[in-house]
Write a protein that holds these residues in place. Structure first.
Motif, mmCIF file in Angstrom:
data_model
loop_
_atom_site.group_PDB
_atom_site.id
_atom_site.type_symbol
_atom_site.label_atom_id
_atom_site.label_comp_id
_atom_site.label_asym_id
_atom_site.label_seq_id
_atom_site.Cartn_x
_atom_site.Cartn_y
_atom_site.Cartn_z
ATOM 1 N N ALA A 1 0.840 -1.196 0.000
ATOM 2 C CA ALA A 1 0.000 0.000 0.000
ATOM 3 C C ALA A 1 0.877 1.248 0.000
ATOM 4 C CB ALA A 1 -0.929 -0.006 1.204
ATOM 5 N N ASP A 2 2.070 1.124 0.517
ATOM 6 C CA ASP A 2 3.097 2.169 0.422
ATOM 7 C C ASP A 2 3.951 1.869 -0.801
ATOM 8 O OD1 ASP A 2 4.993 4.124 0.857
ATOM 9 O OD2 ASP A 2 5.873 3.171 2.617
ATOM 10 N N ASP A 3 3.676 2.442 -1.957
ATOM 11 C CA ASP A 3 2.703 3.493 -2.152
ATOM 12 C C ASP A 3 1.793 3.156 -3.338
ATOM 13 O OD1 ASP A 3 1.421 5.928 -1.784
ATOM 14 O OD2 ASP A 3 2.820 7.007 -3.051
ATOM 15 N N LYS A 4 1.478 1.875 -3.487
ATOM 16 C CA LYS A 4 0.601 1.505 -4.590
ATOM 17 C C LYS A 4 -0.841 1.914 -4.319
ATOM 18 C CE LYS A 4 3.818 -2.054 -6.018
ATOM 19 N NZ LYS A 4 4.171 -3.486 -6.009
ATOM 20 N N ALA A 5 -1.162 2.203 -3.051
ATOM 21 C CA ALA A 5 -2.459 2.826 -2.775
ATOM 22 C C ALA A 5 -2.489 4.213 -3.402
ATOM 23 C CB ALA A 5 -2.692 2.908 -1.267
ATOM 24 N N GLY A 6 -1.384 4.969 -3.236
ATOM 25 C CA GLY A 6 -1.307 6.294 -3.838
ATOM 26 C C GLY A 6 -1.384 6.248 -5.351
ATOM 27 N N VAL A 7 -0.712 5.290 -5.961
ATOM 28 C CA VAL A 7 -0.771 5.137 -7.413
ATOM 29 C C VAL A 7 -2.202 4.837 -7.847
ATOM 30 C CG1 VAL A 7 0.052 3.809 -9.391
ATOM 31 C CG2 VAL A 7 1.631 4.352 -7.521
ATOM 32 N N THR A 8 -2.845 3.920 -7.144
ATOM 33 C CA THR A 8 -4.233 3.565 -7.441
ATOM 34 C C THR A 8 -5.138 4.785 -7.388
ATOM 35 O OG1 THR A 8 -3.929 1.331 -6.532
ATOM 36 C CG2 THR A 8 -6.198 2.148 -6.694
ATOM 37 N N GLU A 9 -4.952 5.594 -6.359
ATOM 38 C CA GLU A 9 -5.812 6.762 -6.148
ATOM 39 C C GLU A 9 -5.632 7.802 -7.253
ATOM 40 O OE1 GLU A 9 -5.342 5.715 -1.464
ATOM 41 O OE2 GLU A 9 -4.285 7.455 -2.270
ATOM 42 N N ILE A 10 -4.394 8.033 -7.647
ATOM 43 C CA ILE A 10 -4.138 9.033 -8.679
ATOM 44 C C ILE A 10 -4.721 8.583 -10.020
ATOM 45 C CG2 ILE A 10 -2.336 10.168 -10.042
ATOM 46 C CD1 ILE A 10 -0.615 10.191 -7.480
ATOM 47 N N VAL A 11 -4.440 7.336 -10.409
ATOM 48 C CA VAL A 11 -4.964 6.841 -11.690
ATOM 49 C C VAL A 11 -6.483 6.876 -11.694
ATOM 50 C CG1 VAL A 11 -5.115 4.850 -13.237
ATOM 51 C CG2 VAL A 11 -2.931 5.401 -12.130
ATOM 52 N N THR A 12 -7.089 6.441 -10.585
ATOM 53 C CA THR A 12 -8.549 6.377 -10.528
ATOM 54 C C THR A 12 -9.168 7.774 -10.520
ATOM 55 O OG1 THR A 12 -8.338 4.303 -9.284
ATOM 56 C CG2 THR A 12 -10.503 5.357 -9.287
ATOM 57 N N ALA A 13 -8.528 8.715 -9.832
ATOM 58 C CA ALA A 13 -9.035 10.091 -9.816
ATOM 59 C C ALA A 13 -8.971 10.710 -11.208
ATOM 60 C CB ALA A 13 -8.244 10.936 -8.824
ATOM 61 N N MET A 14 -7.879 10.464 -11.928
ATOM 62 C CA MET A 14 -7.778 10.993 -13.288
ATOM 63 C C MET A 14 -8.834 10.365 -14.189
ATOM 64 S SD MET A 14 -5.425 13.258 -13.074
ATOM 65 C CE MET A 14 -5.954 13.510 -11.361
ATOM 66 N N GLU A 15 -9.051 9.079 -14.030
ATOM 67 C CA GLU A 15 -10.078 8.391 -14.809
ATOM 68 C C GLU A 15 -11.455 8.990 -14.521
ATOM 69 O OE1 GLU A 15 -11.064 3.733 -15.749
ATOM 70 O OE2 GLU A 15 -10.750 4.286 -13.647
ATOM 71 N N TYR A 16 -11.705 9.298 -13.263
ATOM 72 C CA TYR A 16 -12.998 9.871 -12.879
ATOM 73 C C TYR A 16 -13.186 11.246 -13.505
ATOM 74 C CZ TYR A 16 -16.947 11.245 -9.962
ATOM 75 O OH TYR A 16 -18.182 11.645 -9.528
ATOM 76 N N LEU A 17 -12.151 12.075 -13.474
ATOM 77 C CA LEU A 17 -12.251 13.410 -14.062
ATOM 78 C C LEU A 17 -12.472 13.333 -15.579
ATOM 79 C CD1 LEU A 17 -9.476 15.274 -12.045
ATOM 80 C CD2 LEU A 17 -11.945 15.747 -11.982
ATOM 81 N N ILE A 18 -11.807 12.391 -16.212
ATOM 82 C CA ILE A 18 -11.982 12.221 -17.664
ATOM 83 C C ILE A 18 -13.411 11.792 -17.985
ATOM 84 C CG2 ILE A 18 -11.313 10.757 -19.616
ATOM 85 C CD1 ILE A 18 -8.429 10.799 -18.345
ATOM 86 N N ASN A 19 -13.970 10.940 -17.131
ATOM 87 C CA ASN A 19 -15.332 10.444 -17.366
ATOM 88 C C ASN A 19 -16.412 11.416 -16.898
ATOM 89 O OD1 ASN A 19 -14.376 8.065 -18.512
ATOM 90 N ND2 ASN A 19 -14.348 6.970 -16.547
ATOM 91 N N HIS A 20 -15.999 12.478 -16.202
ATOM 92 C CA HIS A 20 -16.960 13.471 -15.704
ATOM 93 C C HIS A 20 -16.478 14.866 -16.087
ATOM 94 C CE1 HIS A 20 -17.968 9.948 -13.248
ATOM 95 N NE2 HIS A 20 -19.173 10.493 -13.115
ATOM 96 N N PRO A 21 -16.582 15.193 -17.369
ATOM 97 C CA PRO A 21 -16.091 16.489 -17.847
ATOM 98 C C PRO A 21 -16.852 17.675 -17.275
ATOM 99 C CG PRO A 21 -17.320 15.350 -19.573
ATOM 100 C CD PRO A 21 -17.139 14.376 -18.470
ATOM 101 N N GLU A 22 -17.973 17.430 -16.624
ATOM 102 C CA GLU A 22 -18.709 18.530 -15.999
ATOM 103 C C GLU A 22 -17.939 19.104 -14.799
ATOM 104 O OE1 GLU A 22 -20.103 14.789 -13.846
ATOM 105 O OE2 GLU A 22 -19.552 15.359 -15.899
ATOM 106 N N ILE A 23 -16.969 18.340 -14.274
ATOM 107 C CA ILE A 23 -16.120 18.839 -13.188
ATOM 108 C C ILE A 23 -15.005 19.663 -13.815
ATOM 109 C CG2 ILE A 23 -14.593 18.220 -11.271
ATOM 110 C CD1 ILE A 23 -16.165 15.602 -11.018
ATOM 111 N N LYS A 24 -14.981 20.936 -13.522
ATOM 112 C CA LYS A 24 -14.018 21.826 -14.152
ATOM 113 C C LYS A 24 -12.673 21.782 -13.422
ATOM 114 C CE LYS A 24 -17.108 22.861 -17.092
ATOM 115 N NZ LYS A 24 -17.033 22.194 -18.421
ATOM 116 N N HIS A 25 -11.614 21.796 -14.213
ATOM 117 C CA HIS A 25 -10.264 21.723 -13.638
ATOM 118 C C HIS A 25 -9.271 22.343 -14.605
ATOM 119 C CE1 HIS A 25 -9.218 18.510 -16.468
ATOM 120 N NE2 HIS A 25 -10.419 18.014 -16.228
ATOM 121 N N GLY A 26 -8.150 22.768 -14.070
ATOM 122 C CA GLY A 26 -7.048 23.231 -14.900
ATOM 123 C C GLY A 26 -6.189 22.071 -15.356
ATOM 124 N N LYS A 27 -5.034 22.391 -15.896
ATOM 125 C CA LYS A 27 -4.095 21.358 -16.338
ATOM 126 C C LYS A 27 -3.556 20.604 -15.127
ATOM 127 C CE LYS A 27 0.266 20.785 -18.904
ATOM 128 N NZ LYS A 27 1.344 21.515 -19.625
#
Length: 409
Positions: free
Chosen positions: A140-166
């Protein structure tokens, strides 16, 4: 949550232990196995400009979906695991609806994860835990962190209504041996600031860490037949013992907490003729940190006087307290704090009794506080991570991205 579980398990079942005795980057070739998988996965979820360099440093971009220019922020985790305990053939176990009682990790070996010893377990009654099988660490140190980042990016890509910068993401090798940021190209990363997802308990938000150094003491002795050794033998093992005895007995990891520093003897190898002692030096206060190094020099000088210059001492700084670099831009900590509160998490702001890539990156020009990844009992067989904590970390990443866009637009 099953999506998070599946992704995390796909990462931890790949052995990526780093090796401090290797001079290569990454220090072990097996780290490439997960690095290459991450590159393909980042492309699959829709990230752009996915790159991996000759040292296995991975970077990728999620382009802005707003017209106004806002700061570029980054999220960073490391994909190597600690060499302190075996990571070969990791077999994660899933404990659903944890009941607050002992968890039998390994029946054959009688290994139990118990809240009577690890009382943090009681924070997660009713939740889903991922544990080891008692024979390896979890990662989990630190593949939990890797999991969270990849999944968060996937979520933002799938929910373009959430506004974000680069947004930039980065994954590094060799953090567990202190080299995770050594070859990280801050200029290429191009973020105004970043966050490492590398903390432990849910809610942790850290921008102070130890100043750190490593020390190696080499002692040369003289071996003589013990029956005729008087006035002739110089026992390097005993001199090493004497060196240790001159260290402050209360300033060790098991007797210190908070901002208290320590000396930690972690390796000794030797015979009468030659003994090597390795230890680490840690302190949050820079002046006390420098004094600790001076104290080691004084002990070495004393023993060299007693034993005719038999001892050599080498001290190398490893990293410094990021507080000095983050305090001038404390709004980046406040942003993370606001994001946590927005998703129902009480921030736990405290000093790290360790270091992260972020401590080095902050001194390389990329201010980089540390956010919880959710795991507990890192680097050993009792390691576990609540899936709900990973879910909340994902929500924090998404909210930071959203707040950065709305507050700066």
């Amino acid at each position: 949550m099953q999506h998070i579980i599946d992704r995390f398990i796909s990462y931890v079942t790949i052995d990526t232990q780093s090796d401090s005795t290797s001079n290569a980057t990454p220090s072990t070739s097996k780290q490439w196995n997960l690095a290459k998988k991450l590159v393909e996965e980042l492309k699959e979820v829709g990230m752009e400009n996915v790159t991996i360099d000759e040292n296995a440093y991975i970077m990728a971009t999620l382009p802005s979906n707003i017209e106004k220019q806002v700061p570029t922020i980054g999220f960073i985790s490391h994909f190597d695991t600690s060499p302190d305990f075996t990571a070969t053939n990791v077999k994660p176990q899933i404990v659903r609806n944890y009941n607050g009682e002992d968890i039998l990790l390994n029946k054959e070996k009688g290994i139990v994860l118990s809240p009577s010893y690890f009382d943090d377990l009681l924070l997660y009654e009713g939740q889903t835990l991922i544990t080891t099988d008692g024979t390896t660490l979890l990662g989990a140190d630190d593949k939990a962190g890797v999991t969270e980042i990849v999944t968060a990016m996937e979520y933002l890509i799938n929910h373009p209504e959430i506004k974000h910068g680069k947004i930039r993401v980065g994954f590094t090798p060799d953090e567990e041996i202190g080299r995770g940021a050594h070859k990280f190209d801050v200029a290429e990363f191009g973020a105004d600031w970043a966050y490492t997802m590398d903390g432990s308990q849910i809610g942790e938000l850290e921008y102070e860490n130890f100043n750190a150094a490593e020390a190696k003491i080499t002692i040369q002795g003289k071996s003589v037949h013990p029956g005729y050794a008087k006035g002739k033998m110089v026992n390097a093992i005993l001199i090493a013992h004497e060196f240790i005895s001159l260290l402050p007995t209360e300033e060790v990891p098991q007797k210190t907490t908070g901002r208290e520093g320590f000396f930690h003897v972690h390796h000794i190898h030797g015979e009468i003729e030659s003994t090597t002692l390795e230890l680490i030096i840690r302190d949050h206060d820079r002046k006390l940190f420098e004094k600790r190094k001076s104290d080691l020099q004084a002990i070495a000088s004393k023993l060299n006087t007693l034993y005719s210059d038999c001892l050599s001492l080498e001290i190398n700084d490893q990293y410094y307290n990021m507080k000095e670099k983050v305090e001038p831009v404390l709004h980046i900590v406040e942003l993370a704090k606001e994001a946590m509160l927005s998703v129902g998490i009480a921030p736990i702001i405290k000093p790290i009794r360790g270091g992260t890539d972020g401590s080095q990156l902050s001194y390389m020009g990329l201010p980089c506080p540390n956010i919880f990844a959710g795991g507990h009992n890192f680097h050993g067989k009792y390691e576990y991570v609540p899936v709900e904590s990973m879910q909340k970390a994902i929500e924090v990443i998404v909210k930071i991205c959203e707040l950065n866009a709305t507050k700066n637009s």
